[in-house]
Design an enzyme around this catalytic site. Structure first.
Site, PDB file in Angstrom:
ATOM      1  CE  LYS A  13       5.427  26.102  11.903  1.00 40.86           C
ATOM      2  NZ  LYS A  13       4.074  26.649  12.110  1.00 40.86           N
ATOM      3  NE  ARG A  88       8.436  30.501  14.138  1.00 38.96           N
ATOM      4  CZ  ARG A  88       7.405  29.895  14.693  1.00 38.96           C
ATOM      5  NH1 ARG A  88       6.269  30.511  14.858  1.00 38.96           N
ATOM      6  NH2 ARG A  88       7.532  28.660  15.120  1.00 38.96           N
ATOM      7  NE  ARG A 127      -1.120  23.389  19.301  1.00 41.23           N
ATOM      8  CZ  ARG A 127      -0.216  24.004  18.544  1.00 41.23           C
ATOM      9  NH1 ARG A 127       0.478  23.305  17.668  1.00 41.23           N
ATOM     10  NH2 ARG A 127      -0.009  25.296  18.637  1.00 41.23           N
ATOM     11  NE  ARG A 133       1.908  25.544  21.800  1.00 43.97           N
ATOM     12  CZ  ARG A 133       2.438  25.703  20.611  1.00 43.97           C
ATOM     13  NH1 ARG A 133       2.818  24.666  19.914  1.00 43.97           N
ATOM     14  NH2 ARG A 133       2.575  26.899  20.092  1.00 43.97           N
ATOM     15  NE  ARG A 144       0.721  30.686  18.500  1.00 41.84           N
ATOM     16  CZ  ARG A 144      -0.043  29.619  18.806  1.00 41.84           C
ATOM     17  NH1 ARG A 144      -0.941  29.707  19.776  1.00 41.84           N
ATOM     18  NH2 ARG A 144       0.098  28.501  18.152  1.00 41.84           N
TER      19      ARG A 144
HETATM   20  P1  ADP Z   1       3.234  27.935  16.342  1.00 41.46           P
HETATM   21  O1  ADP Z   1       3.973  28.145  15.077  1.00 41.46           O
HETATM   22  O2  ADP Z   1       2.176  26.888  16.235  1.00 41.46           O
HETATM   23  O3  ADP Z   1       2.698  29.195  16.921  1.00 41.46           O
HETATM   24  P2  ADP Z   1       5.716  27.066  17.728  1.00 41.46           P
HETATM   25  O4  ADP Z   1       5.728  25.965  18.705  1.00 41.46           O
HETATM   26  O5  ADP Z   1       6.455  26.830  16.454  1.00 41.46           O
HETATM   27  O6  ADP Z   1       4.186  27.373  17.477  1.00 41.46           O
HETATM   28  O7  ADP Z   1       6.273  28.413  18.410  1.00 41.46           O
HETATM   29  C1  ADP Z   1       5.755  28.869  19.625  1.00 41.46           C
HETATM   30  C2  ADP Z   1       6.336  30.223  19.996  1.00 41.46           C
HETATM   31  O8  ADP Z   1       7.769  30.125  20.119  1.00 41.46           O
HETATM   32  C3  ADP Z   1       6.128  31.338  18.974  1.00 41.46           C
HETATM   33  O9  ADP Z   1       4.866  31.942  19.089  1.00 41.46           O
HETATM   34  C4  ADP Z   1       7.290  32.295  19.370  1.00 41.46           C
HETATM   35  O10 ADP Z   1       7.011  33.030  20.525  1.00 41.46           O
HETATM   36  C5  ADP Z   1       8.413  31.330  19.695  1.00 41.46           C
HETATM   37  N1  ADP Z   1       9.233  31.061  18.493  1.00 41.46           N
HETATM   38  C6  ADP Z   1       9.338  29.877  17.837  1.00 41.46           C
HETATM   39  N2  ADP Z   1      10.163  29.982  16.779  1.00 41.46           N
HETATM   40  C7  ADP Z   1      10.584  31.275  16.741  1.00 41.46           C
HETATM   41  C8  ADP Z   1      11.431  32.025  15.890  1.00 41.46           C
HETATM   42  N3  ADP Z   1      12.026  31.466  14.826  1.00 41.46           N
HETATM   43  N4  ADP Z   1      11.639  33.337  16.164  1.00 41.46           N
HETATM   44  C9  ADP Z   1      11.067  33.896  17.222  1.00 41.46           C
HETATM   45  N5  ADP Z   1      10.249  33.270  18.053  1.00 41.46           N
HETATM   46  C10 ADP Z   1       9.996  31.974  17.839  1.00 41.46           C
END
Ligand code: ADP
Length: 191
Positions: A13, A88, A127, A133, A144
Site C-alpha cells: 500500500k 480499517r 522488510r 520495523r 496483524r
Molecule cells: P501494515 O498495514 O503493513 O501492518 P501500517 O504501517 O499501515 O502497517 O500500520 C502499522 C500499525 O499502525 C497497525 O498494525 C496498527 O497498529 C496501526 N494502525 C495503522 N492504521 C490504523 C487504523 N486505521 N486503525 C487502527 N490502527 C491503525
C-alpha cells in the site's frame, strides 16, 4: 480526488500510495506512518499508539479517527487525498463518511490490492531485515494478519456494494502494480 487504498499488511500500500498520490497531486496520508512518526517523536499519541502497534493490534478508533480528521482538514488535503491504511474498521468507515460529507465531497474509489498470503509473509519478513520495523517479527505479522481478516476484510464488501471498489492484482513488480492501479482508476466513471 478522494481515494482509499486497502489491502492486507505487506500488500504494498505505502509504495503504491506514493505514486498514485503524486499522479493526482494530492497528499498520501498513511496512518501507520503518522503513528510511527509520533512514536519516534515521543508524543503522547505515539506513547498510546506504540503499545497497540507493537502487539499487532489496532490503535483504538477514537484515537485514529481524531488523528485522521485533523490531518484531512489541513489545507493541502483540500483538493483531495489518498488514505493509506484507513479506514480499517466499520466504525472508521462511518467516521470517514461523516468527515467527507462535511466537506461536501464524496469518496471516489476504494482501491484494494490483492496478494497471496504466502507472498505477504515473505515480503514482511524481507522488510524486517531491511527496515527493522518493530512490528515485522513473525509473531506480530501473524497477529496483524488475523486482525486484518477479522476487522478489515469485511470492509471490501461494503465498498463493493457501494460500487466504488477497484480490485487490483498486487502480485509482481512494483511498476507492474502501479500500471495496473492507474489503468483501473482511469476507468472510474465521472459523475
Ligand atoms: P501494515 O498495514 O503493513 O501492518 P501500517 O504501517 O499501515 O502497517 O500500520 C502499522 C500499525 O499502525 C497497525 O498494525 C496498527 O497498529 C496501526 N494502525 C495503522 N492504521 C490504523 C487504523 N486505521 N486503525 C487502527 N490502527 C491503525
Amino acid at each position: 480526488m478522494r481515494l482509499i487504498l486497502m489491502g492486507p499488511p505487506g500488500a504494498g500500500k505505502g509504495t503504491q500510495a506514493t505514486s498514485v498520490a503524486e499522479h493526482f497531486g494530492i497528499p498520501a496520508i498513511s496512518t501507520g506512518d503518522i503513528f510511527r512518526a509520533n512514536v519516534s517523536a515521543g508524543t503522547e499519541l505515539g506513547v498510546t499508539a506504540k503499545q497497540y502497534m507493537d502487539a499487532g493490534e489496532y490503535v483504538p478508533d477514537e484515537v485514529t479517527n481524531e488523528m485522521v480528521r485533523n490531518r484531512i482538514n489541513e489545507p493541502d488535503a483540500e483538493p483531495g487525498f489518498l488514505l493509506d491504511g484507513y479506514p480499517r474498521t466499520t466504525a472508521q468507515v462511518t467516521e470517514l463518511d461523516a468527515m467527507i460529507v462535511a466537506t461536501g465531497h464524496r469518496l471516489d474509489a476504494a482501491v484494494c490490492l490483492t496478494v497471496d498470503s504466502e507472498e505477504l509473509v515473505a515480503r514482511l519478513l524481507k522488510r524486517a531485515l531491511t527496515d527493522g520495523r518493530a512490528d515485522d517479527t513473525e509473531d506480530v505479522i501473524r497477529k496483524r494478519q488475523e486482525v486484518y481478516a477479522a476487522e478489515t476484510e469485511p470492509l471490501i464488501g461494503i465498498y463493493r456494494e457501494r460500487g466504488i471498489l477497484v480490485e487490483v492484482d498486487g502480485m509482481g513488480e512494483v511498476v507492474e502494480v502501479t500500471t495496473r492501479v492507474f489503468a483501473a482508476l482511469d476507468i472510474i466513471p465521472e459523475s
